[in-house]
Enzyme design. Structure first.
Site, PDB file in Angstrom:
ATOM      1  N   LYS A   1     -16.643 -57.704 -51.003  1.00 32.84           N
ATOM      2  CA  LYS A   1     -16.258 -57.118 -49.717  1.00 32.84           C
ATOM      3  C   LYS A   1     -17.420 -57.143 -48.711  1.00 32.84           C
ATOM      4  CE  LYS A   1     -12.591 -54.145 -51.649  1.00 32.84           C
ATOM      5  NZ  LYS A   1     -12.005 -52.779 -51.663  1.00 32.84           N
TER       6      LYS A   1
ATOM      7  N   TYR B   1      -3.228 -56.696 -48.243  1.00 36.42           N
ATOM      8  CA  TYR B   1      -3.117 -55.313 -48.724  1.00 36.42           C
ATOM      9  C   TYR B   1      -1.771 -54.679 -48.347  1.00 36.42           C
ATOM     10  CZ  TYR B   1      -7.907 -54.713 -50.558  1.00 36.42           C
ATOM     11  OH  TYR B   1      -9.059 -54.774 -51.308  1.00 36.42           O
TER      12      TYR B   1
ATOM     13  N   PHE C   1      -4.801 -44.404 -45.722  1.00 29.26           N
ATOM     14  CA  PHE C   1      -6.067 -45.103 -45.525  1.00 29.26           C
ATOM     15  C   PHE C   1      -5.896 -46.575 -45.126  1.00 29.26           C
ATOM     16  CE2 PHE C   1      -5.155 -45.155 -50.141  1.00 29.26           C
ATOM     17  CZ  PHE C   1      -5.141 -46.522 -50.384  1.00 29.26           C
TER      18      PHE C   1
ATOM     19  N   ARG D   1     -11.749 -55.879 -64.038  1.00 26.30           N
ATOM     20  CA  ARG D   1     -11.575 -54.463 -63.660  1.00 26.30           C
ATOM     21  C   ARG D   1     -12.621 -53.585 -64.369  1.00 26.30           C
ATOM     22  NH1 ARG D   1      -8.286 -53.291 -59.244  1.00 26.30           N
ATOM     23  NH2 ARG D   1      -8.553 -51.182 -60.010  1.00 26.30           N
TER      24      ARG D   1
ATOM     25  N   THR E   1     -12.462 -47.151 -58.515  1.00 26.78           N
ATOM     26  CA  THR E   1     -12.320 -47.368 -57.061  1.00 26.78           C
ATOM     27  C   THR E   1     -13.363 -46.563 -56.285  1.00 26.78           C
ATOM     28  OG1 THR E   1      -9.951 -47.607 -57.445  1.00 26.78           O
ATOM     29  CG2 THR E   1     -10.650 -47.297 -55.165  1.00 26.78           C
TER      30      THR E   1
ATOM     31  N   ASN F   1     -16.559 -50.301 -51.090  1.00 26.99           N
ATOM     32  CA  ASN F   1     -16.723 -50.249 -52.549  1.00 26.99           C
ATOM     33  C   ASN F   1     -16.968 -51.620 -53.188  1.00 26.99           C
ATOM     34  OD1 ASN F   1     -14.120 -51.190 -52.402  1.00 26.99           O
ATOM     35  ND2 ASN F   1     -13.194 -49.530 -53.594  1.00 26.99           N
TER      36      ASN F   1
ATOM     37  N   HIS G   1     -13.130 -56.201 -54.661  1.00 26.34           N
ATOM     38  CA  HIS G   1     -11.700 -56.079 -54.985  1.00 26.34           C
ATOM     39  C   HIS G   1     -11.462 -56.836 -56.279  1.00 26.34           C
ATOM     40  CE1 HIS G   1      -7.329 -56.580 -54.827  1.00 26.34           C
ATOM     41  NE2 HIS G   1      -7.568 -57.839 -55.164  1.00 26.34           N
TER      42      HIS G   1
ATOM     43  N   GLU H   1      -2.330 -63.431 -55.567  1.00 26.30           N
ATOM     44  CA  GLU H   1      -3.547 -63.296 -54.744  1.00 26.30           C
ATOM     45  C   GLU H   1      -4.360 -64.586 -54.726  1.00 26.30           C
ATOM     46  OE1 GLU H   1      -4.074 -58.450 -55.335  1.00 26.30           O
ATOM     47  OE2 GLU H   1      -5.630 -59.793 -56.100  1.00 26.30           O
TER      48      GLU H   1
HETATM   49  P1  ATP Z   1      -9.057 -53.019 -54.764  1.00 28.87           P
HETATM   50  O1  ATP Z   1      -7.564 -53.212 -54.593  1.00 28.87           O
HETATM   51  O2  ATP Z   1      -9.844 -53.188 -53.475  1.00 28.87           O
HETATM   52  O3  ATP Z   1      -9.597 -53.837 -55.907  1.00 28.87           O
HETATM   53  P2  ATP Z   1      -8.619 -50.722 -56.346  1.00 28.87           P
HETATM   54  O4  ATP Z   1      -7.569 -51.546 -57.008  1.00 28.87           O
HETATM   55  O5  ATP Z   1      -9.681 -50.130 -57.201  1.00 28.87           O
HETATM   56  O6  ATP Z   1      -9.342 -51.531 -55.207  1.00 28.87           O
HETATM   57  P3  ATP Z   1      -6.540 -49.542 -54.724  1.00 28.87           P
HETATM   58  O7  ATP Z   1      -5.838 -48.302 -55.121  1.00 28.87           O
HETATM   59  O8  ATP Z   1      -5.832 -50.851 -54.878  1.00 28.87           O
HETATM   60  O9  ATP Z   1      -7.954 -49.563 -55.496  1.00 28.87           O
HETATM   61  O10 ATP Z   1      -6.980 -49.354 -53.210  1.00 28.87           O
HETATM   62  C1  ATP Z   1      -7.365 -50.481 -52.410  1.00 28.87           C
HETATM   63  C2  ATP Z   1      -8.581 -50.114 -51.597  1.00 28.87           C
HETATM   64  O11 ATP Z   1      -8.215 -49.101 -50.673  1.00 28.87           O
HETATM   65  C3  ATP Z   1      -9.739 -49.524 -52.416  1.00 28.87           C
HETATM   66  O12 ATP Z   1     -10.615 -50.490 -52.909  1.00 28.87           O
HETATM   67  C4  ATP Z   1     -10.416 -48.632 -51.414  1.00 28.87           C
HETATM   68  O13 ATP Z   1     -11.371 -49.366 -50.644  1.00 28.87           O
HETATM   69  C5  ATP Z   1      -9.283 -48.180 -50.527  1.00 28.87           C
HETATM   70  N1  ATP Z   1      -8.833 -46.853 -50.940  1.00 28.87           N
HETATM   71  C6  ATP Z   1      -8.119 -46.534 -52.029  1.00 28.87           C
HETATM   72  N2  ATP Z   1      -7.882 -45.220 -52.110  1.00 28.87           N
HETATM   73  C7  ATP Z   1      -8.482 -44.684 -51.021  1.00 28.87           C
HETATM   74  C8  ATP Z   1      -8.607 -43.378 -50.514  1.00 28.87           C
HETATM   75  N3  ATP Z   1      -8.063 -42.332 -51.140  1.00 28.87           N
HETATM   76  N4  ATP Z   1      -9.296 -43.217 -49.362  1.00 28.87           N
HETATM   77  C9  ATP Z   1      -9.840 -44.261 -48.717  1.00 28.87           C
HETATM   78  N5  ATP Z   1      -9.756 -45.543 -49.155  1.00 28.87           N
HETATM   79  C10 ATP Z   1      -9.096 -45.750 -50.282  1.00 28.87           C
HETATM   80 MG    MG Z   2      -6.067 -52.564 -55.922  1.00 34.31          MG
END
Ligand code: ATP
Ligand code: MG
Length: 137
Positions: free
Chosen positions: A9, A49, A57, A85, A91, A112, A115, A126
């Site tokens: 990212k 997304y 968010f 993962r 996350t 973070n 992804h 994807e």
């Molecule tokens: P990613 O999809 O980016 O790999 P992830 O699978 O760990 O991350 P997801 O639940 O898919 O988490 O959320 C996608 C992204 O949205 C997260 O990486 C994070 O940057 C953001 N995100 C998720 N939950 C929150 C939250 N509660 N507040 C702010 N941002 C969030």
């Molecule tokens: Mg995710």
């Protein structure tokens, strides 16, 4: 062999830790099958997304993902999706296990670092979103 998608990212690209993150993959038997550095458009990030579009968010997530270039990587290896993962960590970097990519390189739940696809089915979708067949080997 299983494939999965990783995105380094904008925060991690700005920090200059692309190489350190790729080393985590290669050191754990995840091979780079395809890779490129790109600037996502707002439409790209919204489409990628889309599963999160009803979440509070979503706007911040899209703004963040287009705040600078990203590196998209198709990874290949045994149990590639699950292994990626595990290497990523939780996350929220505050909850990520020591030694994971997010524990070591991420600052916040928005910024973070990486992804990773969350299922083998989503990984295929994807990877097809970013790569043509000739870009994968
Ligand atoms: P990613 O999809 O980016 O790999 P992830 O699978 O760990 O991350 P997801 O639940 O898919 O988490 O959320 C996608 C992204 O949205 C997260 O990486 C994070 O940057 C953001 N995100 C998720 N939950 C929150 C939250 N509660 N507040 C702010 N941002 C969030
Ligand atoms: Mg995710």
């Amino acid at each position: 062999m299983e494939k999965t998608l990783s995105i380094i990212k904008p925060d991690a690209v700005k920090k200059g830790v692309i190489g350190k993150i790729i080393d985590r993959f290669e050191s754990n038997n995840l091979r780079v099958a395809g890779m490129k550095k790109i600037q996502l458009s707002r439409a790209d990030a919204e489409a990628f997304y889309a599963v999160h579009k009803e979440r509070g968010f979503f706007g911040e997530l899209v703004d963040f993902m287009i705040s600078g270039p990203v590196v998209v990587i198709a990874l290949e290896g045994e149990d590639a999706m699950t292994k990626n993962r595990e290497l990523m960590g939780a996350t929220n970097p505050k909850e990520a296990k020591p030694g994971t990519i997010r524990a070591d390189f991420a600052d916040s739940i928005d910024a973070n670092a990486v992804h990773g696809s969350d299922s083998v089915e989503n990984a295929a979708v994807e990877i097809a979103f970013f790569f043509s067949q000739r870009e994968l080997s």
